[in-house]
Design a protein around this motif. Structure first.
Motif, mmCIF file in Angstrom:
data_model
loop_
_atom_site.group_PDB
_atom_site.id
_atom_site.type_symbol
_atom_site.label_atom_id
_atom_site.label_comp_id
_atom_site.label_asym_id
_atom_site.label_seq_id
_atom_site.Cartn_x
_atom_site.Cartn_y
_atom_site.Cartn_z
ATOM 1 N N SER A 1 -11.487 63.129 101.663
ATOM 2 C CA SER A 1 -12.271 64.232 102.227
ATOM 3 C C SER A 1 -11.290 65.199 102.856
ATOM 4 O O SER A 1 -10.269 64.810 103.404
ATOM 5 N N THR B 1 -12.819 72.195 105.351
ATOM 6 C CA THR B 1 -12.865 73.602 104.934
ATOM 7 C C THR B 1 -13.613 74.390 105.993
ATOM 8 O O THR B 1 -14.754 74.084 106.315
ATOM 9 N N ALA C 1 -16.255 68.586 104.695
ATOM 10 C CA ALA C 1 -16.816 68.705 103.343
ATOM 11 C C ALA C 1 -16.331 67.520 102.537
ATOM 12 O O ALA C 1 -15.203 67.499 102.083
ATOM 13 N N ALA D 1 -16.464 65.057 99.334
ATOM 14 C CA ALA D 1 -16.836 65.072 97.923
ATOM 15 C C ALA D 1 -17.378 63.717 97.520
ATOM 16 O O ALA D 1 -17.270 62.751 98.267
ATOM 17 N N ASP E 1 -11.729 65.664 88.549
ATOM 18 C CA ASP E 1 -12.628 65.766 89.685
ATOM 19 C C ASP E 1 -12.496 67.192 90.230
ATOM 20 O O ASP E 1 -11.774 67.461 91.200
ATOM 21 N N THR E 2 -13.212 68.134 89.588
ATOM 22 C CA THR E 2 -13.078 69.557 89.924
ATOM 23 C C THR E 2 -13.502 69.847 91.357
ATOM 24 O O THR E 2 -12.884 70.665 92.050
ATOM 25 N N SER E 3 -14.568 69.206 91.808
ATOM 26 C CA SER E 3 -15.077 69.463 93.155
ATOM 27 C C SER E 3 -14.010 69.170 94.212
ATOM 28 O O SER E 3 -13.739 69.998 95.088
ATOM 29 N N ARG E 4 -13.380 68.031 94.122
ATOM 30 C CA ARG E 4 -12.337 67.687 95.091
ATOM 31 C C ARG E 4 -11.112 68.590 94.926
ATOM 32 O O ARG E 4 -10.461 68.946 95.907
ATOM 33 N N CYS F 1 -11.062 71.701 94.078
ATOM 34 C CA CYS F 1 -11.341 72.987 94.699
ATOM 35 C C CYS F 1 -11.305 72.895 96.228
ATOM 36 O O CYS F 1 -10.822 73.811 96.913
ATOM 37 N N ILE F 2 -11.825 71.775 96.776
ATOM 38 C CA ILE F 2 -11.791 71.603 98.222
ATOM 39 C C ILE F 2 -10.353 71.547 98.710
ATOM 40 O O ILE F 2 -9.978 72.170 99.720
ATOM 41 N N CYS G 1 -13.406 77.425 90.541
ATOM 42 C CA CYS G 1 -14.013 77.054 91.826
ATOM 43 C C CYS G 1 -15.015 78.131 92.230
ATOM 44 O O CYS G 1 -14.818 79.324 91.975
ATOM 45 N N ASN G 2 -16.066 77.758 92.870
ATOM 46 C CA ASN G 2 -17.094 78.695 93.332
ATOM 47 C C ASN G 2 -16.605 79.412 94.579
ATOM 48 O O ASN G 2 -15.935 78.859 95.420
#
Length: 314
Positions: free
Chosen positions: A142, A145, A150, A152, A277-280, A282-283, A313-314
């Protein structure tokens, strides 16, 4: 011989008779007592002459003085001090033999146990595995941010275990042994430098073992931040991003101002990209840009931009 013995006996009896008959007169004489004692001494001397001993050659005397009562019952032989000592020595020798046997049995059991433990240590420290005794940090990855937590989703499960290799080849062993370990007055730095040399030569499993040993043995050394970061890279370069990520995260979270904390956070994003693991990823990239803006625009700018291009990333 018999006549001589008889005459001697008669002479003795005559003397005794004379002494007995004259007893009243002797009682009145002042020297009676001394004469009586002298007479008794002569009788005893005569008896010793006539009856020299109990060997069967002569008759025993018929007239004897009052002999002290003798205990005819033979006393049982008493135990001597030497006998007691010998008995105690025998008992001690028996105990020593028993203790020696038990000691040998215990020594054999310990030897077998040490052999089994050595075999287990060799198995646990085989190339490609984590060094025995070192515990990987928790894999609950984790990052922060914008000051808010945040977290994941859990990381993907590690790849299925493959059958253990038969072991390094003789050529690989010779190549690893050819890499010299530094010998300076800083043993901690020597351990790290040796791990760096193994990693630089491409011996990633060996580098993983060496660096894990270093960070466990020297958790407060000034090289520890370098060791944690390089340990993660040794796994990442060995195509093991799931094993690399916890070491990067640990180095970053332990001390964000450490020399290699920014590098570990950026490599954490790279490990998440490799693990898809795109989400992690990007974080981690967002945390890196916010926490280390100068480094993101300077020393690590090329690596940061390269990782950003790999994900959306968003």
């Amino acid at each position: 011989m018999t006549s001589r013995t008889s005459r001697a006996i008669l002479g003795a009896l005559a003397i005794v008779s004379v002494g007995a008959a004259s007893a009243p007169a002797l009682a009145q004489d002042g020297n009676a007592e001394s004469r009586l004692r002298k007479l008794e001494a002569e009788v005893r001397a005569l008896q010793r002459t006539v009856f020299p001993g109990p060997n069967g050659r002569f008759f025993q005397p018929e007239i004897t003085g009052a002999a002290p009562a003798q205990n005819t019952q033979q006393a049982p032989p008493s135990t001597t001090a030497v006998t007691d000592i010998l008995a105690r020595l025998d008992a001690l020798e028996a105990q020593i033999q028993s203790l020696t046997s038990q000691t040998e049995s215990n020594a054999n059991a310990l030897s077998e146990l040490e052999t089994r433990l050595s075999a287990l240590e060799v198995t646990n420290t085989a190339p490609g595995g984590q060094a025995s005794g070192s515990s990987a940090p928790q894999q609950n990855l984790s990052v922060m941010t914008g000051g808010a937590s945040a977290s994941a989703p859990p990381p993907p499960p590690p790849p299925a275990a493959t059958p253990a290799a038969s072991g390094p080849t003789p050529g690989r062993l010779a190549a690893v042994q050819a890499i010299a370990k530094p010998q300076t007055d800083d043993p901690g730095d020597d351990e790290y430098s040796y791990g760096f040399r193994l990693w630089e030569a491409g011996f990633y499993p060996e580098a993983q073992q060496q660096l894990a040993l270093f960070v466990e043995k020297y958790p407060r050394h000034w090289r520890t931040t370098y060791g944690l970061n390089l340990l993660g890279r040794a796994y990442l370069d060995d195509d093991k991003p799931a094993e690399a990520a916890p070491w990067f995260l640990k180095n970053y979270q332990s001390d964000k101002q450490a020399a290699r904390a920014p590098d570990s956070l950026l490599y954490l994003a790279e490990a998440m990209i490799a693990a898809k693991d795109t989400s992690r990823a990007c974080i981690a990239l967002a945390e890196f840009a916010e926490t280390y803006p100068a480094i993101a625009a300077g020393r690590l700018s090329d690596q940061y931009e390269a990782n950003r291009k790999k994900v959306t990333c968003n």
